[in-house]
Scaffold this motif. Structure first.
Motif, PDB file in Angstrom:
ATOM      1  N   UNK A   1      -5.018   4.113  -1.216  1.00 29.56           N
ATOM      2  CA  UNK A   1      -3.963   3.422  -0.380  1.00 29.56           C
ATOM      3  C   UNK A   1      -2.940   4.249  -0.157  1.00 29.56           C
ATOM      4  N   UNK A   2      -2.241   4.864  -1.222  1.00 32.18           N
ATOM      5  CA  UNK A   2      -1.002   5.515  -0.949  1.00 32.18           C
ATOM      6  C   UNK A   2      -1.081   6.845  -0.364  1.00 32.18           C
ATOM      7  N   UNK A   3      -2.364   7.602  -0.397  1.00 35.67           N
ATOM      8  CA  UNK A   3      -2.444   8.626   0.416  1.00 35.67           C
ATOM      9  C   UNK A   3      -2.401   8.343   1.705  1.00 35.67           C
ATOM     10  N   UNK A   4      -3.278   7.270   2.247  1.00 37.02           N
ATOM     11  CA  UNK A   4      -3.114   6.937   3.571  1.00 37.02           C
ATOM     12  C   UNK A   4      -1.832   6.451   3.966  1.00 37.02           C
ATOM     13  N   UNK A   5      -1.203   5.668   3.235  1.00 39.73           N
ATOM     14  CA  UNK A   5       0.309   5.152   3.482  1.00 39.73           C
ATOM     15  C   UNK A   5       1.001   6.454   3.704  1.00 39.73           C
ATOM     16  N   UNK A   6       1.298   7.434   2.741  1.00 37.63           N
ATOM     17  CA  UNK A   6       2.244   8.323   3.049  1.00 37.63           C
ATOM     18  C   UNK A   6       1.956   9.418   4.044  1.00 37.63           C
ATOM     19  N   UNK A   7       0.623   9.545   4.422  1.00 37.18           N
ATOM     20  CA  UNK A   7       0.277  10.318   5.900  1.00 37.18           C
ATOM     21  C   UNK A   7       0.719   9.387   7.036  1.00 37.18           C
ATOM     22  N   UNK A   8       0.666   8.158   7.151  1.00 34.98           N
ATOM     23  CA  UNK A   8       0.946   7.625   8.091  1.00 34.98           C
ATOM     24  C   UNK A   8       2.631   7.539   8.410  1.00 34.98           C
ATOM     25  N   UNK A   9       3.222   7.608   7.214  1.00 34.54           N
ATOM     26  CA  UNK A   9       4.715   7.256   7.006  1.00 34.54           C
ATOM     27  C   UNK A   9       5.118   8.669   7.565  1.00 34.54           C
ATOM     28  N   UNK A  10       4.601  10.041   7.222  1.00 35.52           N
ATOM     29  CA  UNK A  10       5.002  11.158   7.332  1.00 35.52           C
ATOM     30  C   UNK A  10       4.888  11.371   9.031  1.00 35.52           C
ATOM     31  N   UNK A  11       3.916  10.788   9.681  1.00 38.89           N
ATOM     32  CA  UNK A  11       3.589  10.803  11.069  1.00 38.89           C
ATOM     33  C   UNK A  11       4.702  10.070  11.740  1.00 38.89           C
ATOM     34  N   UNK A  12       4.821   8.762  11.256  1.00 42.25           N
ATOM     35  CA  UNK A  12       5.935   7.822  11.842  1.00 42.25           C
ATOM     36  C   UNK A  12       7.535   8.642  11.856  1.00 42.25           C
TER      37      UNK A  12
END
Length: 726
Positions: free
Chosen positions: A439-450
């Motif tokens: 969950x956190x891996x996908x979350x951080x990836x999306x947050x970085x793109x954002x």
């Protein structure tokens, strides 16, 4: 491997306002507000804090000082480890409140959050909110601070209203109890503003958010939650607790039989009545298994809220109706550790977990059961479709049909080979699909793109601004606020010197304007004069406040000044006074009526106030330049707007320097602020000459402001101030 703390960068501010939140022994099921969301939020915070790119995670919630709940909820700070903590801020009454009663107090939570950020001297990179109430707070913070917002709804108002209407409730009664109109309007606003909406299932995106006008599919991310595998695990790793076995078995005549387990709040949507009917009307099912219902914690059913009391009373009546004594356990008190042991106990006896809910947005208990090696029976609607599709560890059933529930339970209990395969599938599927690490891996990836996308946008948009998109107001120690016409504008050389002075102090001194002009007229004039967009804009004689180049509205100010404001009635009453000539439509605003008057026929302000009092109307008159009268709410003016800013952003008034030239500047020039009256002032301000903290400059326009800055030594940054109390 963990990176050294110095190499971590991301600071996430998490908000979850309602319910009872602490880092240990969560009181799940205590009431309708303390359910799966609290587990989700606390475990997400812990998981994020362990990620190698995250430096800090703060979970902000409401501080509760109430003898009816644990003193844990009164603690202002609770450390969760790895740079994570729970921070509890005062909001509304000290006592515990159900979530529907919190809405009038949420603006105070916004202000408390701003004070907290000023006190710590650090702004977050992201704001992540949970449920509509925290979403409201987070949206205001996002708008005020220029920080991207991530939101998780957990449940939605439109879906809830549809279910309640379908159950036969009247719309007026629903609105009185749940105030869904405001909640739905807030959810629409959040959808319009948020940079990312996190959901647990695709069904949540299409079927639930799809009901909203501001549905925008490109801003959704489906990220299923994880579970704490240190608590939930397969039978062979940890034996069930003997004490818990005794607590359950004391209800049962034949405790050796498999256990059919359900865990939920006592809520009509959870369909406990339908489950009990399925079990009570099927003798074969009663012969093969015992039923365990965990419906929150209680001391005395009579002390519960009315809705919960009705559910449990009906449950007991149905147990008696079907004569299920000795076949069903309904324990009164279970801790969060007991719950994990209960899954293992049911699995050790080849039992099943059943979620009989009428509809289930996700189903956190289903993945807890899967991790514990316990097969499941779940609704064929909502999140369970995704969970069982991933884990292949049980059966989906139409939970509206009690006979279908009974049939599925019988089938699952009778096939031991299939039961073992489901148990293995659940454990494997859980590790792959529902771990917090994934969950956190996908979350951080999306947050970085954002954040990358946000930085690119800010570089494009903020060339004509005094900041990079984030508001400096939480961190600066001084604020300069000036009128525009005949104060800021009028001397080109002085204006260029002032803009240069401001650029050199970006980050330490905030810049604002306060004007009688409308927002649109203000922006046009600033651009024409090559003045960068200020950090704060007080427009329409103090009836509107906006921030930065994105012109983010301060909605808290609008709600504050609407007190006793009856615009249509005021316009009708003032139409009766012939000396007042209504200005053109572009000068009228929601919270301002503007009139022209001739200097030789100006009605006295006393007579205008008397005219309103006779009609039981309330407003404030501002007379300026001997030719204009503005009518405002009694709480609105340039001066009151500045005092509101001082409170909201946690700065004392003596750290504000204001500059003006005319009568509609008068209120903001007096009091505890430092004030400059430029040399070209109107005679209306002559009465201020002998007042303390009011400096009359010799130079005109912006040159007069520069003279005043030098007079007050505004370069000297004061020591950090304490957060103001209320």
């Amino acid at each position: 491997m963990e990176l050294p703390r110095s190499q971590k960068s991301l600071y996430i501010l998490m908000l979850s306002v309602h319910g009872l939140i602490r880092g240990h022994d969560l009181e799940l099921g205590r009431d309708a507000d303390t359910g799966g969301q609290t587990t989700y939020v606390v475990e997400l915070v812990r998981a994020l804090s362990r990620h190698r790119g995250v430096a800090k995670v703060d979970l902000l919630t409401r501080q509760i000082q109430d003898p009816q709940v644990s003193v844990d909820y009164a603690q202002s700070e609770e450390d969760l480890g790895y740079g994570a903590r729970i921070l509890r801020l005062p909001c509304g009454p000290k006592r515990y409140l159900r979530k529907e009663l919190l809405w009038p107090h949420l603006d105070q939570m916004v202000d408390r959050c701003l004070h907290f950020l000023r006190h710590q001297g650090l702004l977050p990179d992201l704001i992540h909110t949970h449920y509509a109430d925290a979403g409201y707070v987070g949206q205001q913070l996002s708008l005020l601070l220029g920080i991207p917002l991530i939101h998780t709804g957990h449940s939605l108002g439109r879906s809830k209203r549809e279910r309640l209407l379908a159950s036969g409730r009247k719309e007026a009664a629903i609105e009185r109890q749940f105030h869904l109109s405001r909640r739905i309007a807030t959810e629409e606003a959040i959808l319009s503003h948020a940079s990312l909406i996190v959901t647990s299932t695709q069904q949540e995106v299409t079927d639930q958010y799809g009901m909203y006008d501001n549905d925008r599919s490109r801003h959704y991310a489906v990220i299923p939650p994880g579970i704490d595998t240190s608590r939930f695990s397969m039978v062979s790793r940890r034996k069930p607790d003997a004490r818990l076995e005794g607590e359950i078995d004391r209800f049962l005549s034949n405790p050796g039989k498999p256990l059919i387990l359900t865990i939920c709040r006592p809520d009509a949507r959870k369909n406990l009545k339908g489950l009990l009917k399925a079990y009570g009307e099927d003798k074969r099912l009663q012969a093969s298994a015992n039923l365990v219902i965990v419906a929150g914690n209680r001391d005395d059913i009579r002390d519960l809220e009315e809705a919960q009391r009705k559910i449990l009373c009906d449950l007991l009546l149905d147990i008696d109706r079907y004569d299920l004594w000795g076949k069903i356990a309904i324990p009164k008190h279970l801790s969060s550790d007991d719950v994990s042991d209960l899954y293992r106990l049911a699995a050790s006896r080849y039992g099943l977990f059943v979620n009989p809910a009428l509809t289930e947005p996700f189903g956190l208990t289903l993945i807890e059961a899967a991790a514990s090696g316990l097969p499941v029976i779940a609704p064929d609607d909502g999140g369970p479709q995704d969970i069982l599709g991933n884990c292949r560890n049980g059966l989906l059933v139409n939970t509206l049909d009690s006979s279908a529930i009974a049939s599925a339970l019988n089938r699952a209990l009778e096939d031991k080979t299939q039961w073992r395969q489901w148990a293995r599938n659940g454990i494997a599927g859980l590790k792959y699909h529902y771990s917090w690490e994934a969950h956190v891996a996908k979350y951080i990836k999306l947050a970085s793109h954002l954040l990358h996308r946000e930085r690119k946008r800010l570089r494009r948009q903020h060339a004509f601004s005094l900041n990079d998109g984030k508001s400096p107001l939480p961190l600066v120690q001084r604020v300069l606020i000036s009128d525009i016409d005949n104060t800021l504008i009028g001397c080109k050389a002085g204006l260029e010197a002032l803009i240069s002075w401001l650029y050199q102090r970006t980050g330490s001194v905030a810049f604002g304007v306060a004007t009688g002009r409308s927002l649109e007229s203000t922006i046009a004039l600033l651009k024409k004069a090559d003045i960068p967009i200020p950090n704060v804009l007080i427009t329409s004689v103090g009836s509107e406040i906006h921030y930065g180049s994105q012109l983010r509205a301060d909605q808290g100010w609008a709600r504050h000044i609407c007190h006793l404001w009856r615009r249509a009635a005021l316009a009708e009453a003032l139409h009766e006074i012939p000396e007042l000539e209504l200005q053109t439509l572009d000068n009228q605003r929601e919270f301002k009526l503007s009139y022209n008057v001739k200097s030789d026929r100006v009605p006295s302000l006393e007579s205008l106030y008397r005219h309103l009092r006779e009609r039981k109307l309330h407003a404030k008159f501002v007379y300026s330049h001997q030719q204009f009268i503005d009518v405002l709410p009694i709480r609105a003016s340039k001066g009151l707007a500045i005092r509101y800013l001082a409170y909201k952003w946690g700065l004392p008034l003596c750290n504000f320097l204001v500059a003006g030239d005319s009568g509609n500047d008068k209120e903001m020039l007096i009091g505890d602020t430092k004030a400059i009256v430029v040399g070209n002032y109107s005679t209306e301000l002559e009465s201020l000459r002998d007042m303390e903290h009011v400096y009359f400059a010799r130079n005109n326009y912006a040159s007069g402001i520069m003279e005043g800055l030098n007079h007050y030594g505004f370069d000297e940054i004061p020591a950090k101030q304490a957060v103001p109390s209320t």
